[in-house]
Design a protein around this motif. Structure first.
Motif: not given
Length: 205
Positions: A124-126, A131-132, A136-141
């Motif tokens: 939210k802050a980003a 920031y966009r 749907s993009a993969p996220q690194i944990l």
């Protein structure tokens, strides 16, 4: 290699780049009595990476009995450009091709499965700062390792969400103390490689 099987093994000797210095010796970084806490983050420009690196910078005076290195899924030149060549007070290991991430089994997930309440606040802050985010993009944990001399892995924690990692340097110290207490009586010594690799070499290790 799956992260749950890492404890007691040794990361092969390799060279790595930081935003300001190429070809650093990983085993030289691991030397010394104080263990090295390695925290694997997404790309340097990712909001979660920026948030936690900022927290570690702010609380670095609290770091006692342990050292810190952050690993980012970004090329060294990209980080150097973003920081205008500034030096960090702890190593930032740049693995743009993700070889070390693959070797250590750093996990990814898609969409909202990796979101926590803390991550939502960070995003939210980003967004408010421009920031966009592609939902749907993969996220690194995140992956947190505690490493001793010759790359011996003493502790590992695979994050279940994007913010499942040490909150600040005080939390890193607490992990280090717990690991020291738990491993004080351990005498196992796995064979460690004396061959120096580059990060891409690990793909064929």
């Amino acid at each position: 290699m799956k992260s749950e099987h890492l404890v007691g093994t040794c990361i092969p000797k390799f060279t790595y780049d930081t935003p300001t210095t190429p070809g650093n010796d990983f085993y030289a970084l691991c030397e010394g009595e104080r263990p090295l806490c390695m925290i694997f983050l997404p790309g340097f420009d990712h909001p979660v990476s920026r948030e936690y690196i900022t927290r570690y910078l702010k609380t670095l005076p609290n770091l006692r009995g342990v050292r810190l290195a952050c690993v980012v899924r970004s090329a060294a030149q990209d980080v150097a450009h973003a920081t205008r060549g500034s030096e960090f007070p702890f190593p930032v290991i740049c693995d743009g091709s993700g070889v070390l991430y693959g070797y250590l089994g750093v996990e990814q997930t898609r969409g909202l499965l990796s979101w926590s309440f803390a991550a939502q606040k960070i995003y939210k802050a980003a967004r408010e700062a421009g920031y966009r985010y592609d939902s749907s993009a993969p996220q690194i944990l995140p992956l947190t390792l505690m490493v001793g001399p010759e790359g011996k892995i003493l502790f590992t924690h695979s994050g279940r969400s994007q913010t499942d990692l040490p909150e600040d340097c005080t939390a890193i110290c607490e992990i280090a103390r717990a690991v020291e207490k738990a491993s004080g009586s351990s005498s196992s010594d796995p064979h460690c490689s004396d061959e120096t690799l580059t990060l891409p070499d690990l793909m064929n290790w």
